[in-house]
Design a protein around this motif. Structure first.
Motif, short mmCIF file in Angstrom:
data_model
loop_
_atom_site.label_atom_id
_atom_site.label_comp_id
_atom_site.label_asym_id
_atom_site.label_seq_id
_atom_site.Cartn_x
_atom_site.Cartn_y
_atom_site.Cartn_z
N GLN A 1 3.46 5.29 -10.03
CA GLN A 1 2.14 5.06 -9.75
C GLN A 1 2.02 4.04 -8.67
O GLN A 1 2.90 3.15 -8.50
CB GLN A 1 1.29 4.52 -10.82
N PRO A 2 0.99 4.01 -7.90
CA PRO A 2 0.93 2.96 -6.82
C PRO A 2 0.63 1.67 -7.57
O PRO A 2 0.07 1.25 -8.72
CB PRO A 2 -0.40 3.29 -6.12
N GLU B 1 5.99 3.02 -6.11
CA GLU B 1 5.12 4.24 -6.68
C GLU B 1 6.24 5.06 -7.24
O GLU B 1 6.12 5.70 -8.14
CB GLU B 1 4.50 4.65 -5.36
N ARG B 2 7.26 5.14 -6.46
CA ARG B 2 8.25 6.11 -7.02
C ARG B 2 9.03 5.83 -8.27
O ARG B 2 9.51 6.45 -8.96
CB ARG B 2 9.41 6.60 -5.98
N GLY C 1 5.70 -0.20 -0.63
CA GLY C 1 4.72 0.67 -1.58
C GLY C 1 5.18 2.08 -2.02
O GLY C 1 5.18 2.26 -3.13
N LEU C 2 5.71 2.80 -1.16
CA LEU C 2 6.12 4.15 -1.41
C LEU C 2 7.37 3.94 -2.67
O LEU C 2 7.48 4.71 -3.44
CB LEU C 2 6.59 4.78 -0.30
N GLY D 1 0.67 -1.20 -0.04
CA GLY D 1 0.10 0.05 -0.07
C GLY D 1 0.70 1.34 0.05
O GLY D 1 1.95 1.15 0.07
N THR D 2 0.16 2.43 -0.21
CA THR D 2 0.99 3.37 -0.42
C THR D 2 1.58 4.24 1.02
O THR D 2 2.23 5.12 0.80
CB THR D 2 0.01 4.68 -0.95
N ASN D 3 1.22 3.57 2.03
CA ASN D 3 1.60 3.99 3.35
C ASN D 3 2.81 3.17 3.80
O ASN D 3 3.35 3.13 4.93
CB ASN D 3 0.51 3.94 4.29
#
Length: 219
Positions: free
Chosen positions: A85-86, A80-81, A76-77, A70-72
């Motif tokens: 995108q997630p 995403e980077r 996940g971060l 997840g983005t948290n």
């Protein structure tokens, strides 16, 4: 409209299952070979973790995937980077969920197949000068082919029918992450029984076909 609502989830499910089964085939063969005969500290614990998806509720797997990717989360971060995108609610998320739930079937079936191979035959090949890779490719794999085929079919069928983890982690985006199982659920919820029955019948036929292959190859 009905054609798109029917074909899109079926095609997407087949794509997800095909990619997932390719991944679990490679991982199942590699890890199954290691765990079939080797003894090492922590083996039981690791193997238990690998087999957990068989008994865990799909919603638990979905929750854990959201927690990990997840983005948290740090992972996940990072992803995403990396891809801008997630990973959650994407086609890749559907593949990850399907791979995780399908892997134990491939792993366990292949491992049992490797363990059933006569050690004496492998040792004879080694005495004749064959290296470990040759022994594996020319002795172990051919003698385990029935188990490998069974593992492939069962893991493909499991991936094809995955619902809970995929629904939570990949979502239900038509044409992007909506697989046949999630499409059936949505069709029933919306009262579109014609579509639901069409999808159900197709999934039953496909699943029956794959189970039939497993039964025939084991004879």
């Amino acid at each position: 409209m009905l054609q798109n609502e029917f074909l899109s989830p079926i095609v997407l499910s087949l794509k997800v299952a095909s990619i997932s089964v390719t991944i679990v085939f490679i991982l199942g063969i590699m890890i199954g070979k290691i765990f079939a005969r080797k003894q090492f500290k922590g083996k039981t614990l690791i193997e238990t973790i690998l087999l957990l998806p068989i008994v865990l509720p799909p919603t638990v797997i979905g929750f854990l995937l959201i927690f990990i990717f997840g983005t948290n989360s740090p992972l996940g971060l990072f992803i995403e980077r990396l891809i801008a995108q997630p990973i959650i609610f994407t086609f890749t998320a559907a593949v990850i969920a399907s791979t995780i739930v399908a892997f134990p079937l491939m792993y366990q079936t292949v491992k049992i197949g490797f363990q059933a191979v006569d050690i004496g035959i492998e040792e004879a090949a080694r005495i004749d000068g064959a290296g470990e890779l040759k022994v594996f490719l020319h002795i172990t794999l051919p003698l385990s082919i029935k188990s490998i085929i069974a593992g492939l079919v069962l893991s493909f069928a499991r991936s094809l029918g995955e619902f809970g983890a995929t629904f939570m982690f990949a979502g239900n985006i038509p044409g992007k992450t909506q697989t046949a199982p999630t499409a059936i659920y949505i069709a029933m919820e919306s009262g579109n029984m014609n579509l639901a029955w069409l999808l159900v019948a197709t999934m039953v036929i496909i699943s029956f076909f794959f189970i039939l292959i497993t039964t025939v190859t084991q004879k």
